[in-house]
Scaffold this active site. Structure first.
Site, PDB file in Angstrom:
ATOM      1  N   HIS A 205     -10.858  -2.526  -1.447  1.00 52.50           N
ATOM      2  CA  HIS A 205     -11.729  -1.903  -0.440  1.00 52.50           C
ATOM      3  C   HIS A 205     -12.714  -0.972  -1.142  1.00 52.50           C
ATOM      4  O   HIS A 205     -12.318  -0.210  -2.027  1.00 52.50           O
ATOM      5  CB  HIS A 205     -10.905  -1.074   0.545  1.00 52.50           C
ATOM      6  CG  HIS A 205      -9.979  -1.879   1.399  1.00 52.50           C
ATOM      7  ND1 HIS A 205     -10.322  -2.344   2.642  1.00 52.50           N
ATOM      8  CD2 HIS A 205      -8.713  -2.296   1.188  1.00 52.50           C
ATOM      9  CE1 HIS A 205      -9.306  -3.015   3.166  1.00 52.50           C
ATOM     10  NE2 HIS A 205      -8.307  -3.003   2.303  1.00 52.50           N
TER      11      HIS A 205
ATOM     12  N   TYR B 198      -0.980 -10.025   0.596  1.00 53.39           N
ATOM     13  CA  TYR B 198       0.088  -9.575   1.500  1.00 53.39           C
ATOM     14  C   TYR B 198      -0.131 -10.159   2.890  1.00 53.39           C
ATOM     15  O   TYR B 198      -1.264 -10.498   3.252  1.00 53.39           O
ATOM     16  CB  TYR B 198       0.150  -8.040   1.554  1.00 53.39           C
ATOM     17  CG  TYR B 198      -1.129  -7.376   2.021  1.00 53.39           C
ATOM     18  CD1 TYR B 198      -1.405  -7.211   3.373  1.00 53.39           C
ATOM     19  CD2 TYR B 198      -2.072  -6.927   1.100  1.00 53.39           C
ATOM     20  CE1 TYR B 198      -2.580  -6.629   3.799  1.00 53.39           C
ATOM     21  CE2 TYR B 198      -3.256  -6.342   1.517  1.00 53.39           C
ATOM     22  CZ  TYR B 198      -3.493  -6.186   2.866  1.00 53.39           C
ATOM     23  OH  TYR B 198      -4.665  -5.610   3.285  1.00 53.39           O
TER      24      TYR B 198
ATOM     25  N   TYR C 132       0.836  -1.201   0.000  1.00 53.89           N
ATOM     26  CA  TYR C 132       0.000   0.000   0.000  1.00 53.89           C
ATOM     27  C   TYR C 132       0.872   1.253   0.000  1.00 53.89           C
ATOM     28  O   TYR C 132       1.901   1.298   0.673  1.00 53.89           O
ATOM     29  CB  TYR C 132      -0.869   0.050   1.262  1.00 53.89           C
ATOM     30  CG  TYR C 132      -2.048  -0.881   1.255  1.00 53.89           C
ATOM     31  CD1 TYR C 132      -3.246  -0.508   0.673  1.00 53.89           C
ATOM     32  CD2 TYR C 132      -1.978  -2.128   1.871  1.00 53.89           C
ATOM     33  CE1 TYR C 132      -4.350  -1.349   0.696  1.00 53.89           C
ATOM     34  CE2 TYR C 132      -3.074  -2.978   1.886  1.00 53.89           C
ATOM     35  CZ  TYR C 132      -4.255  -2.577   1.302  1.00 53.89           C
ATOM     36  OH  TYR C 132      -5.343  -3.402   1.324  1.00 53.89           O
TER      37      TYR C 132
ATOM     38  N   HIS D 237      -7.612  -8.177  -2.695  1.00 61.14           N
ATOM     39  CA  HIS D 237      -8.931  -7.579  -2.447  1.00 61.14           C
ATOM     40  C   HIS D 237      -8.909  -6.086  -2.758  1.00 61.14           C
ATOM     41  O   HIS D 237      -7.864  -5.442  -2.763  1.00 61.14           O
ATOM     42  CB  HIS D 237      -9.367  -7.794  -0.991  1.00 61.14           C
ATOM     43  CG  HIS D 237      -8.459  -7.142  -0.003  1.00 61.14           C
ATOM     44  ND1 HIS D 237      -7.300  -7.733   0.446  1.00 61.14           N
ATOM     45  CD2 HIS D 237      -8.523  -5.934   0.607  1.00 61.14           C
ATOM     46  CE1 HIS D 237      -6.695  -6.925   1.289  1.00 61.14           C
ATOM     47  NE2 HIS D 237      -7.397  -5.815   1.409  1.00 61.14           N
TER      48      HIS D 237
ATOM     49  N   ARG E  17      -3.698 -11.856   3.500  1.00 62.68           N
ATOM     50  CA  ARG E  17      -4.959 -11.412   2.906  1.00 62.68           C
ATOM     51  C   ARG E  17      -5.021 -11.865   1.450  1.00 62.68           C
ATOM     52  O   ARG E  17      -4.061 -11.679   0.701  1.00 62.68           O
ATOM     53  CB  ARG E  17      -5.078  -9.872   2.912  1.00 62.68           C
ATOM     54  CG  ARG E  17      -5.116  -9.170   4.243  1.00 62.68           C
ATOM     55  CD  ARG E  17      -6.228  -9.576   5.175  1.00 62.68           C
ATOM     56  NE  ARG E  17      -7.536  -9.913   4.589  1.00 62.68           N
ATOM     57  CZ  ARG E  17      -8.446  -9.042   4.167  1.00 62.68           C
ATOM     58  NH1 ARG E  17      -8.221  -7.738   4.229  1.00 62.68           N
ATOM     59  NH2 ARG E  17      -9.608  -9.447   3.683  1.00 62.68           N
TER      60      ARG E  17
END
Lengths: 238, 199
Positions: free
Chosen positions: A161, A146, A107, A159, A156
């Site tokens: 958000h 990640y 991120y 995905h 995870r």
């Protein structure tokens, strides 16, 4: 759309419980007292309205909205769907915002210290307003999985958000969509907060070959259903 | 009743800032940062600040949350077509909505806004919605104002709250640099737990 109808009560069984020990962060952040149920007042059936003029069309293209000196790394995809309410009515004119990791699972965030590289040409956020049929469409990069600190060796699944506004503030929703066929889905602790397997399945975007662009990008479809409206008409302001 | 099942909520996670307030994540991407400023010079009403911190069940500061506010204008009107109250129209210079991340160091969130008017029989109030890592479904609550004792006593929502917990929804007022500041600390769990609403 009948803006004067009250919203139907939120279906608690459709959502994860506040306290879900499989997801460690809920242990100290889940309220222990029951929520106080209210009939909708004017405060809840209203909500903020956003106009097209507040956004730039490039905001919905994550492959270009932060590009500096080239294209972002990764598999380009189209991510699209409709925002509906529980009565299967389109929810037009509402703001949909997304955020995500880059192709390496990193991120662009001052607090993310995962060792995968930052992509100089990828920001990781986008936004759009739904059209008259409730449709939205983003162009982006398929994010990578990640690791995160939870149980031993938790990862995870890839995905996206989502933040969605409805027509009233009590329809406000934040959720995540996953990618059909990802073997990490069955192991995910966040999805695992929901005991209902059918509810988990509603968060899985499906491959949509019809919407794909040949020699350019595959498409994934994710429809979002907000609370519907009840049968009773909103009365005055009490 | 509903024909389609609702899409489940999922936690906003620790990186919610990227999507909703990217400057706090550490980068500038959009020209227009939605929710960053609630007021223009033309907005009518008394300038106030509403601010607070969020504590978890171990009394630790929650520094990675995002708070949204939704409120009426100074005349008690919402900028939304479902508001069909009589009287002057809603203030065209006030959307009534903002968003603020808790500061990564101090844990403080806050809104520079105007004091909302009464909405029908309801006392002046603002709705808050809190999302964060560890919160699976956004938490809704309301801020009421401590200098509105008479209106608060008649408020139909506050009256539904058990008397011993009402204080969790009422923000005390103090002056800072001439501006009224209403302090609203939120306790997610345990002693003094904030009343959250299923709205």
């Amino acid at each position: 759309m009948d803006l004067d109808l009250e919203f139907a009560p939120r279906d608690a069984a459709a959502h994860p419980p506040a306290l879900a020990p499989i997801y460690r962060s809920t242990l100290l952040r889940a309220p222990r007292q029951p929520l106080l149920s209210l009939r909708s007042t004017l405060t809840e059936i209203t909500g903020p309205i956003f106009g097209e003029s507040e956004l730039d069309p490039i905001d919905a293209d994550l492959t270009r909205n932060h590009a500096r000196d080239g294209d972002p790394i990764g598999e380009r995809i189209t991510l699209h769907g409709r925002v509906l309410d529980g009565d299967a009515r389109a929810v037009p004119g509402v703001l949909v915002e997304i955020w995500q990791a880059n192709a390496g699972g990193r991120y662009r965030h001052t607090n993310d210290s995962f060792t995968a590289a930052i992509d100089p040409n990828f920001g990781g956020c986008g936004r759009v307003i739904t059209d008259a049929e409730g449709r939205y469409r983003f162009r982006t990069i398929r994010p990578g999985p990640y690791p995160f600190p939870n149980r031993e060796n938790d990862w995870r699944p890839a995905h996206i958000h989502y933040s969605v506004f409805g027509q009233g503030f009590s329809q406000r929703l934040i959720t995540q969509s996953y990618f059909e066929g990802d073997p990490l889905i069955a192991r995910d602790a966040i999805l695992g907060t929901m005991p209902d397997v059918a509810a988990r399945q509603r968060l899985v975007a499906t491959l949509d070959m019809e919407a794909s662009a040949p020699f350019e990008a595959l498409a994934w479809r994710f429809d979002i259903v907000l609370r519907g409206r009840g049968a009773s008409r909103f009365e005055s302001v009490a | 009743m509903s024909k389609l099942p609702e899409t489940p909520s999922q936690t906003a996670g620790p990186y919610v800032h990227i999507g909703l307030i990217p400057r706090q994540a550490g980068f500038d991407i959009f020209e227009n940062n939605l929710g960053a400023a609630m007021l223009t010079p033309e907005t009518k009403g008394e300038r106030i600040r509403i601010e607070g911190r969020i504590f978890d069940g171990a009394d630790a500061l929650v520094r990675d949350a995002l708070v949204e506010i939704w409120q009426a204008d100074a005349g008690g009107r919402f900028a939304h077509p479902a508001d069909r109250q009589n009287g002057p129209p809603p203030d065209p210079h006030f959307r009534g909505w903002g968003r603020s991340g808790t500061d990564f160091a101090t844990g403080v969130w806050g809104f520079d806004t105007i004091k909302p008017g009464r909405v029908g029989p309801m006392a002046p109030h603002a709705s808050l919605w809190i999302v964060a890592r560890g919160i699976n479904t956004g938490l809704a609550t309301r801020v009421y104002f401590a200098d509105e004792d008479a209106a608060n006593a008649e408020d139909p929502v506050l009256r539904m709250v058990e008397p011993a917990r009402r204080f969790t929804l009422i923000a005390p007022r103090a002056l800072r640099g001439g501006i009224p500041v209403y302090s609203f600390d939120i306790r997610l769990q345990g002693d003094g737990e904030t009343v959250f609403l299923d709205v």
